[in-house]
Write a protein that holds these residues in place. Structure first.
Motif, short mmCIF file in Angstrom:
data_model
loop_
_atom_site.label_atom_id
_atom_site.label_comp_id
_atom_site.label_asym_id
_atom_site.label_seq_id
_atom_site.Cartn_x
_atom_site.Cartn_y
_atom_site.Cartn_z
N SER A 169 3.98 1.46 -0.99
CA SER A 169 4.70 1.59 -2.25
C SER A 169 3.79 2.18 -3.32
CB SER A 169 5.29 0.24 -2.68
OG SER A 169 4.35 -0.52 -3.40
N ALA A 170 2.50 1.77 -3.32
CA ALA A 170 1.58 2.30 -4.32
C ALA A 170 1.42 3.81 -4.16
CB ALA A 170 0.22 1.60 -4.21
N GLU A 174 5.58 9.92 -7.86
CA GLU A 174 6.82 10.00 -8.62
C GLU A 174 6.63 10.83 -9.88
OE1 GLU A 174 9.93 7.52 -8.47
OE2 GLU A 174 9.49 8.14 -6.42
N LEU A 226 3.60 5.86 -2.76
CA LEU A 226 4.86 6.52 -3.13
C LEU A 226 5.01 6.61 -4.64
CD1 LEU A 226 7.33 5.02 -0.48
CD2 LEU A 226 6.37 7.34 -0.59
N VAL A 227 4.67 5.51 -5.34
CA VAL A 227 4.80 5.53 -6.80
C VAL A 227 3.89 6.61 -7.38
CG1 VAL A 227 4.38 4.22 -8.92
CG2 VAL A 227 5.46 3.10 -6.97
N VAL A 237 -1.03 6.24 -13.46
CA VAL A 237 -1.87 5.04 -13.31
C VAL A 237 -2.10 4.76 -11.83
CG1 VAL A 237 -2.06 2.57 -13.77
CG2 VAL A 237 -1.02 4.06 -15.47
N PHE A 238 -1.02 4.89 -11.05
CA PHE A 238 -1.12 4.60 -9.62
C PHE A 238 -1.96 5.64 -8.89
CE2 PHE A 238 1.51 1.00 -8.06
CZ PHE A 238 1.70 0.43 -9.29
N LEU A 287 0.84 -1.20 0.00
CA LEU A 287 0.00 0.00 0.00
C LEU A 287 0.88 1.25 0.00
CD1 LEU A 287 -2.68 -1.05 2.66
CD2 LEU A 287 -2.91 -1.03 0.17
N LEU A 337 -5.31 4.50 -9.36
CA LEU A 337 -5.63 3.32 -8.52
C LEU A 337 -5.95 3.75 -7.10
CD1 LEU A 337 -2.89 0.71 -9.56
CD2 LEU A 337 -5.20 0.97 -10.44
#
Lengths: 264, 301
Positions: free
Chosen positions: A30-31, A37, A33-34, A232-233, A28, A236
């Motif tokens: 990591s999602a 970016e 954080l991405v 995309v993230f 979760l 999401l």
């Protein structure tokens, strides 16, 4: 185990629980954080996704599916559970087991007939092509939960209503349904979750790009933003917000549905 | 188990034997009209060779079923579902029970937060989960590219693109998503366990491990059975995360029965064969359910 746990045991338990939870939390984090970016930061990524992508239209389509599925499932469930628990018309036992038998059915095993039906009546890109099968596969579980709950409503209450001249339908509306509020919340919450997260039926029947739903975001956005994973993230995260917030604010009902359905 | 009420139905509804059926109409229309009619149509189609589109079908009798026997992809897919079921059910139960025990009786501070962390994956869409893990399991993804930069290059691996690891990658994703389910179920079951039994056992000199094995685990029988049963059906149903991570590949390395049925119908236009595979899936689902109901009944006697 009956003694008060010692200090060392407590510390050990805390450490182990934290490690396990960290592993589960990591994807979760990591999602999130991405999604920030790409040099433009969180605000910009989320803003672009909200204003320049069709995300909101996807969300609106999903919302139509959710409202349709939840309403149909709710009405069908309350009426049927009342009949199975209290009215008990002819053949209700057989019919009850017929409904229950559909409980474990994997929806994908209906792919051929659903496809044929949608084609025959030209229901591609029609909300009902998704709503009706979703409601049909939700109803067995919600009827099971609600029927068990309604069995607990005392018959005396219904008889008292009859003495006052109320019909069985009025008794349902004014006595049973108000008492069944907790189980109604469970039914609504679980059906809402299932229909917001549904992937397979919209994938099959919504072919028009304007009819896509939130679970098509990964497929659709990866095509549009092929080089832009952060956006995309961000999408999401945004489409997960409604269910995560619903869960956090209605935890009790999620767990009750789960344990009532599983531990009877 | 359901308790059958013996009390007579309330007087108000006694003369509703027939038109009481009206209450059942919407639910029955949905279940009979879609589920049962669908199963019937699936069974009928399974005896035909048909592309799913053209108006003509060719009757082939048991042909589609005979074809299954020699279909190596089908057997491979079934083996994958079996491996997936055994691994995910066992590990989800073990981790879920472990966490439920750690978080019980105020042993750990902040238990509510841990619980929320474990359960949030359950409510997320498999489509979202699949995409997040596709990045995590990709050497070019956010996590692995950082690992490579920081001397952890040995751990970098295309988990979902390597035929040897693709299935296990999906297993890991499923465990991440569904452990919270086992956890909450065990937590509810643990709350009902009779603490007096442990006192009796420890007076009898049972070690903590003996208490766990002989006293606690048998008490959680219903929860174990439920998790095994929902796990088997869930494994059979698993579709979204497979289609959106590996698509059943590379090659057929992570093909599931669901992805195979889907591809046969939608990609290969073999509706007849797809229907026969659906019948197989139904038979497996019903068999699992019947076995579980028998076991539950045995436990009551």
């Amino acid at each position: 185990m009956n003694r008060r746990p010692r200090r060392r045991a407590r510390v050990l338990a805390q450490v182990v629980a934290t490690l396990v939870a960290a592993v589960y939390l990591f994807p979760l984090v990591s999602a999130v954080l991405v999604s920030g970016e790409g040099g433009e930061g969180y605000a910009k990524n989320y803003w672009v996704v909200l204003t320049e992508s069709p995300l909101l239209r996807f969300a609106r389509n999903s919302l139509v599916i959710v409202i349709g599925t939840v309403s149909i499932t709710y009405v069908a469930t309350m009426l049927a559970a009342y009949a199975f628990a209290k009215v008990r018309p002819v053949g209700n036992k057989t019919l009850y087991y017929m409904v229950l038998a559909a409980l474990t059915l994997p929806a994908i095993s209906l792919i051929v007939p659903l496809f044929a039906m949608v084609q025959r009546f030209n229901l591609f890109n029609n909300y009902f092509a998704v709503i009706l099968p979703l409601a049909a596969t939700s109803v067995p579980f919600t009827v099971l939960l609600t029927r068990n709950f309604m069995e607990g409503v005392p018959n005396e209450l219904l008889e008292a209503a009859e003495i006052e001249g109320a019909s069985s339908f009025r008794a349902l509306l004014h006595i049973v349904l108000p008492l069944a509020k907790p189980i109604s919340a469970v039914v609504i919450v679980w059906t809402l979750l299932g229909s917001w997260n549904e992937f397979f039926l919209p994938l099959l029947f919504f072919q028009d790009p304007s009819m896509q739903v939130v679970t098509q975001v990964p497929t659709y956005f990866t095509g549009v933003y092929s080089q832009d994973t952060p956006k995309v993230f961000a999408a999401l995260i945004l489409i997960s917000m409604p269910v995560v917030i619903t869960y956090l604010s209605m935890q009790r009902y999620f767990e009750r549905g789960l344990t009532a359905g599983a531990l009877k | 188990m359901t308790v059958e009420t013996v009390a007579p139905r309330p007087r108000s509804v006694r003369n509703l034997r027939l038109h009481g059926l009206l209450y059942l109409l919407p639910a029955l229309l949905l279940v009979l009209g879609i589920v049962y009619a669908g199963i019937g149509y699936t069974g009928w189609t399974s005896f035909y060779q048909w592309d799913g589109l053209s108006p003509t079908k060719k009757f082939v009798g048991w042909g589609n079923y005979q074809r299954m026997l020699d279909d190596k992809v089908l057997w491979r897919a079934l083996r994958h579902v079996g491996i997936f079921a055994v691994l995910t059910i066992f590990l989800q139960m073990a981790i879920g029970l472990g966490m439920a025990m750690l978080l019980r009786r105020g042993l750990v501070a902040g238990a509510a937060v841990y619980k929320a962390i474990m359960f949030i994956p359950v409510v997320m869409a498999p489509a979202v989960v699949a995409t997040v893990f596709r990045d995590i399991m990709n050497p070019d993804g956010w996590m692995q590219s950082r690992m490579a930069e920081n001397g952890l290059g040995a751990l970098v691996h295309p988990w979902l693109a390597d035929p040897k690891t693709a299935l296990y990658g999906i297993v890991a994703i499923n465990i991440w998503q569904w452990t919270g389910f086992s956890f909450v179920l065990y937590q509810a079951a643990l709350a009902q366990v009779d603490e007096g039994l442990f006192e009796a056992a420890s007076i009898d000199g049972a070690s903590a491990l003996q208490q766990l094995w002989y006293v606690l685990l048998p008490q959680l029988r219903t929860a174990h059975l439920t998790l095994i049963m929902t796990g088997c059906i869930g494994s059979l149903k698993t579709f979204d995360i497979v289609l959106l991570t590996t698509g059943g590949g590379p090659g057929r390395a992570s093909e599931f029965l669901t992805t195979y049925i889907y591809k046969q119908a939608v990609v290969q236009f073999r509706a007849g064969y797809s229907a026969a595979l659906s019948v197989l899936m139904l038979v497996v689902a019903v068999t699992i359910t019947v076995i579980q109901m028998r076991l539950a009944r045995l436990g009551e006697d």
